[in-house]
Enzyme design. Structure first.
Site, short mmCIF file in Angstrom:
data_model
loop_
_atom_site.label_atom_id
_atom_site.label_comp_id
_atom_site.label_asym_id
_atom_site.label_seq_id
_atom_site.Cartn_x
_atom_site.Cartn_y
_atom_site.Cartn_z
N GLY A 39 2.90 -1.16 4.28
CA GLY A 39 2.94 0.26 3.96
C GLY A 39 4.38 0.68 3.70
O GLY A 39 4.92 0.50 2.61
N GLY A 40 5.03 1.23 4.73
CA GLY A 40 6.38 1.79 4.60
C GLY A 40 7.37 0.90 3.86
O GLY A 40 8.07 1.38 2.95
N GLU A 90 -5.36 -5.01 10.56
CA GLU A 90 -4.31 -4.02 10.79
C GLU A 90 -4.59 -3.29 12.10
O GLU A 90 -5.35 -2.31 12.11
CB GLU A 90 -4.28 -3.01 9.65
CG GLU A 90 -3.97 -3.63 8.31
CD GLU A 90 -3.42 -2.61 7.34
OE1 GLU A 90 -2.30 -2.78 6.88
OE2 GLU A 90 -4.11 -1.61 7.08
N ASN A 93 0.87 -1.17 0.00
CA ASN A 93 0.00 0.00 0.00
C ASN A 93 0.91 1.22 0.00
O ASN A 93 1.49 1.56 1.02
CB ASN A 93 -0.88 -0.05 1.27
CG ASN A 93 -1.71 1.21 1.45
OD1 ASN A 93 -1.80 2.05 0.56
ND2 ASN A 93 -2.33 1.33 2.62
N TRP A 94 1.02 1.85 -1.16
CA TRP A 94 1.96 2.97 -1.30
C TRP A 94 1.43 4.24 -0.63
O TRP A 94 2.15 5.21 -0.49
CB TRP A 94 2.27 3.24 -2.77
CG TRP A 94 3.03 2.14 -3.46
CD1 TRP A 94 3.43 0.94 -2.94
CD2 TRP A 94 3.50 2.15 -4.82
NE1 TRP A 94 4.12 0.21 -3.88
CE2 TRP A 94 4.18 0.92 -5.05
CE3 TRP A 94 3.41 3.07 -5.88
CZ2 TRP A 94 4.75 0.60 -6.28
CZ3 TRP A 94 3.99 2.74 -7.11
CH2 TRP A 94 4.65 1.52 -7.30
N LYS A 95 0.16 4.24 -0.27
CA LYS A 95 -0.48 5.42 0.34
C LYS A 95 -0.22 6.66 -0.54
O LYS A 95 -0.15 6.52 -1.76
CB LYS A 95 0.02 5.59 1.78
CG LYS A 95 -0.15 4.30 2.60
CD LYS A 95 0.05 4.49 4.07
CE LYS A 95 -0.13 3.15 4.78
NZ LYS A 95 -0.02 3.25 6.22
N HIS A 137 -9.36 1.12 4.88
CA HIS A 137 -8.08 1.27 5.59
C HIS A 137 -8.28 2.20 6.79
O HIS A 137 -9.07 3.14 6.73
CB HIS A 137 -7.03 1.83 4.63
CG HIS A 137 -5.66 1.81 5.23
ND1 HIS A 137 -5.23 2.77 6.11
CD2 HIS A 137 -4.65 0.91 5.11
CE1 HIS A 137 -4.00 2.47 6.51
NE2 HIS A 137 -3.63 1.34 5.90
N GLY A 156 2.58 2.12 10.82
CA GLY A 156 3.53 3.22 10.66
C GLY A 156 4.24 3.60 11.95
O GLY A 156 4.91 4.63 12.02
N SER A 197 3.47 -2.28 10.34
CA SER A 197 4.92 -2.37 10.52
C SER A 197 5.50 -3.72 10.13
O SER A 197 6.43 -4.21 10.77
CB SER A 197 5.31 -1.99 11.96
OG SER A 197 4.94 -0.66 12.23
N GLU A 202 -6.72 4.58 7.87
CA GLU A 202 -6.55 6.02 7.59
C GLU A 202 -7.80 6.60 6.95
O GLU A 202 -8.12 7.77 7.16
CB GLU A 202 -5.29 6.22 6.73
CG GLU A 202 -4.03 5.99 7.56
CD GLU A 202 -2.84 5.40 6.80
OE1 GLU A 202 -2.82 5.45 5.56
OE2 GLU A 202 -1.94 4.87 7.48
P1 PGA Z 1 2.97 0.18 7.68
O1 PGA Z 1 1.49 0.41 7.06
O2 PGA Z 1 3.49 -1.08 7.08
O3 PGA Z 1 3.74 1.39 7.24
O4 PGA Z 1 2.79 0.08 9.16
C1 PGA Z 1 0.62 -0.67 6.87
C2 PGA Z 1 -0.68 -0.18 6.29
O5 PGA Z 1 -1.17 0.87 6.72
O6 PGA Z 1 -1.26 -0.83 5.39
#
Ligand code: PGA
Length: 256
Positions: free
Chosen positions: A232-233, A165, A9-11, A94, A171, A211, A96
């Site tokens: 994500g990251g 999640e 997930n590149w956000k 998600h 994050g 993470s 967010e």
């Molecule tokens: P993260 O994000 O790996 O940076 O913790 C995961 C996500 O929000 O899908």
């Protein structure tokens, strides 16, 4: 046997050049792959990335959609449009989206249904806040968020993946322990059993997200009810994302 899915997930990250090099590296590494590999760039780059990964095993998804097929919804993007630019997948709900854009289960249920109607596979994300976990509400919260499946039939579940999640692990560098992840995944699988019965529950993939990195991926992915990762990251760089995909391939061979 549930095939492991590793999703990036590149956000709201990576401009065209960076996204192109990353997707080129992934497409070159995975002309075929023993696990499913998915990347989810931001809307403006979907078409470009679709062209870059064409012919490889890397699949394309969007991070969000709106439930109406078209019309006067300024700023929104439909499932039809996502399909049209080459997406096979879409993320829904998600944390967010829930936290910063106020998306709630009733809306998310419509988005899940719309994605499926347009022929997209859907990753429905669920997860509790730290305060909810600390006050013993984790299961109640996850159960409530599974209402995102309210409009989905048992047959349609073949095209749905759940992502667990925990919001406190996204994050933050804090990963859920393998025990915490396995426990939540087993709970979610139980929810699938009560909604759809054993067959659907046994075949639906539940991803872990929060993470996930190269050094914790193998242990997480080796848990019996962890069927993949939503990253994500660590999905923003080819080497770290590839290391997680490779952990998925290794975990998959153990599970056989
Ligand atoms: P993260 O994000 O790996 O940076 O913790 C995961 C996500 O929000 O899908």
């Amino acid at each position: 046997m549930r095939r492991i899915l590793v999703a990036g997930n590149w956000k709201m990250n990576l401009l065209a050049d960076a996204g192109t090099s990353l997707s080129q590296a992934l497409a070159a590494k995975y002309p075929i792959a023993a696990v499913e590999v998915l990347i989810c760039p931001a809307f403006p780059y979907l078409s470009g990335v679709a062209a870059t990964i064409r012919g490889s095993a890397v699949q394309l998804g969007a991070q969000n959609l709106y439930f109406s097929p078209q019309g006067a919804f300024t700023g929104e993007v439909s499932g039809d449009m996502l399909k049209d630019v080459g997406c096979g997948w879409v993320l829904v709900g998600h944390s967010e989206r829930r936290q910063f854009f106020g998306e709630q289960d009733e809306l998310l249920a419509k988005k899940v249904a719309a994605g499926l109607q347009h022929g997209l596979k859907v990753v429905l994300c669920v997860g509790e806040l730290l305060t909810e976990r600390q006050s013993g509400q984790m299961e109640a919260v996850l159960k409530k968020q599974m209402a995102g499946l309210a409009l989905v039939s048992a047959e349609q579940m073949a095209n749905v993946v759940i992502a667990y999640e925990p919001v406190w692990a996204i994050g933050t560098g804090v990963t859920a322990s393998t025990e915490q992840a396995q426990q939540a995944h087993a709970f979610l699988r139980g929810q699938l059993t009560s909604r759809y019965g054993d067959a659907v529950s046994a075949t639906t993939r539940i991803l872990y997200g929060g993470s996930v990195k190269a050094d914790n991926a193998l242990e997480l992915l080796s848990q019996p009810d962890v069927d993949g990762a939503l990253v994500g990251g660590a999905s923003l760089k080819a080497d770290s994302f590839i290391a997680i995909v490779e952990a998925g391939i290794q975990a998959m061979s153990h599970k056989r």
